[in-house]
Design an enzyme around this catalytic site. Structure first.
Site, short mmCIF file in Angstrom:
data_model
loop_
_atom_site.label_atom_id
_atom_site.label_comp_id
_atom_site.label_asym_id
_atom_site.label_seq_id
_atom_site.Cartn_x
_atom_site.Cartn_y
_atom_site.Cartn_z
N CYS A 325 0.84 -1.20 0.00
CA CYS A 325 0.00 0.00 0.00
C CYS A 325 0.88 1.26 0.00
O CYS A 325 1.53 1.55 -0.98
CB CYS A 325 -0.98 -0.03 1.17
SG CYS A 325 -2.37 1.12 0.97
N HIS A 425 -3.58 -5.56 0.97
CA HIS A 425 -3.42 -5.88 2.39
C HIS A 425 -3.87 -7.33 2.60
O HIS A 425 -4.85 -7.78 2.00
CB HIS A 425 -4.30 -4.97 3.25
CG HIS A 425 -3.81 -3.56 3.33
ND1 HIS A 425 -2.62 -3.22 3.93
CD2 HIS A 425 -4.37 -2.40 2.89
CE1 HIS A 425 -2.46 -1.91 3.86
NE2 HIS A 425 -3.50 -1.40 3.23
#
Length: 484
Positions: A325, A425
């Site tokens: 991310c 994630h």
């Protein structure tokens, strides 16, 4: 109208989140329609909801324990610290602004509390049991007038309330007495009983203390729960993962605004990880830059402290580098940020052929993807994204095949030389992928391959709940709730 059961603690870290999770699974196993609720949570670890919003990881896990799809209604208010005593306020899954602690207490809190209680009322109409989690301590003298996560919620819902304390820390009887003395008479009347959590030893030695509490307050001790070894996500404590030197040296940069560090739990269990904060520490076989609540500020922090140069040097010397991310965004060529830090265009680390532009709209989705990285090519993985950046690369790491269950075809992430970045994630919770990555690195060092996994979140929830049920007077709780 459903029944409300609440768990409050004598302190932060008493074990409220996992006790609520266990109770959710216990009541679900008994056939009750049960859901979790926490009016306000402060956490850097969030997860996507069924509505496309975000909730705290704790309520996400509790929803799984209830066998319910995670909903923003289970955690209406989520505060995500941004640094400098400011937090992003997320209401019903969507960001509504960034405020200081004082601004929030004086301007937004009451309005949001009223709306959160309306959500709680709806849940109590729709379900048999709502299990509510408190926050921190319910009697912090400087905060009690502003507290919208503990006794105000209990009074509103007329919730039977369990007070839990961490006996492993010591001082648990004093903590319970102090808490009870600082509660009002009305609030003490809501207390159902006490739970001593994380105990090691002979519980019979605690009997004099139990007798004292019952004599003084007329409340029973409902259970003594032992320390339970588990592999469940820990909401906000990096101390749960101390430095472990495995056969591979895996380093994770401990950014000032690190978020979603639960991503790395499988690496901890499979090999061990080391969180690093200094340039001279950078030397791992695998170096990971994690997610961040403030990507550009954390990139500049790494640059100012020599960590960026140390990562580049380690990469040149053979380290494998991964970004998740915000970490992926940092590894690219440039970031244009007029949203989060408002610093405009910032040069990236440059290890990945990617460019990122921040936009005001946050993407929060469950994803399924197909890996393009050669050692795991065509492998299917799943995870979730919570991001405000849009990244482009001519060498994507994966192809997104599903977004919230709907078919998709969207390139994602980026590949470089001994480097990849991804928005996924939870990618390391795909044990086959993690096994492939670790064994790729192990082979380079002449190490034998290993197996990764052998456990699941579902199995860990069930195992944890069974231990709690064995050590808790569930029958008494059911009777007091009027469910017997």
């Amino acid at each position: 109208m459903g029944k409300a059961l609440m768990v409050q603690g004598t302190s932060s870290g008493a074990g409220k989140s996992l006790l609520v999770m266990a109770l959710c699974r216990i009541f679900s196993n008994l056939g009750y329609d049960v859901v979790p609720f926490k009016s306000q949570n402060m956490s850097l670890n969030s997860a996507p909801s069924i509505e496309g919003g975000e909730i705290s990881r704790a309520q996400y896990l509790q929803a799984v324990a209830c066998r319910k799809k995670p909903s923003v209604r289970f955690n209406p208010i989520l505060l995500k610290p941004e640094g400098n005593m400011r937090s992003q306020v997320v209401f019903m899954g969507k960001p509504i602004g960034s405020v200081s602690a004082r601004e929030y207490m004086l301007s937004r809190k009451e309005e949001l509390f009223r709306k959160a209680m309306k959500v709680l009322d709806e849940l109590m109409v729709e379900h048999e049991i709502v299990i509510i989690e408190g926050a921190g301590s319910p009697v912090e003298i400087n905060l009690k007038d502003y507290d919208i996560a503990n006794m105000r919620v209990a009074r509103h819902a007329k919730a039977k309330t369990i007070l839990v304390t961490d006996i492993d820390r010591g001082g648990s009887f004093a903590s319970i007495v102090g808490t009870m003395e600082l509660l009002s008479k009305e609030e003490r009347n809501l207390i159902l009983g006490f739970v001593f959590n994380k105990f090691r030893g002979d519980a019979s030695l605690l009997e004099p203390g139990f007798e004292y509490l019952e004599k003084r307050y007329g409340k029973p001790t409902l259970g003594v729960v032992p320390c339970i070894e588990h592999k469940l996500p820990e909401e906000d404590s990096l101390t749960s993962f101390p430095k472990v030197n495995g056969e591979l040296h895996i380093q994770i940069v401990k950014l000032p605004h690190i978020s979603n560090f639960t991503d790395f739990e499988p690496l901890h269990w499979a090999n061990g990880v080391d969180y690093v904060t200094k340039a001279e520490e950078i030397e791992g076989d695998l170096i990971i830059i994690p997610g961040s609540k403030n990507t550009v500020e954390d990139l500049l922090w790494m640059r100012e402290n020599g960590i960026e140069d140390a990562i580049i040097q380690a990469h040149h010397e053979g380290s494998f580098v991964v970004g998740i991310c915000g970490g992926f965004q940092m590894l690219g060529e440039k970031i244009i940020d007029n949203v989060e830090s408002k610093r405009g265009e910032v040069k990236g680390i440059g290890l990945l052929p990617a460019k990122t532009i921040f936009t005001p709209v946050k993407r929060t989705n469950h994803l399924k993807a197909e890996i393009l990285w050669e050692p795991a090519k065509r492998m299917s993985v799943e995870g979730y994204e919570i991001r405000m950046g849009r990244s482009t690369s001519e060498r994507p790491f994966s192809i997104i095949r599903e977004i919230n269950g709907a078919k998709a075809f969207e390139p994602e992430g980026a590949l470089g030389e001994r480097t990849f970045g991804t928005y996924l994630h939870g990618i390391f919770h795909n044990f086959a992928f993690t096994e492939r990555l670790l064994n790729f690195l192990r082979a380079e060092k002449g190490l034998e391959p290993i197996s990764v996994g052998g456990w699941s979140i579902e199995e860990e929830i069930e195992r944890f709940a069974r231990v709690v049920e064995k050590n808790l007077d569930v029958g008494y709780i059911i009777s007091e709730l009027g469910l017997g």
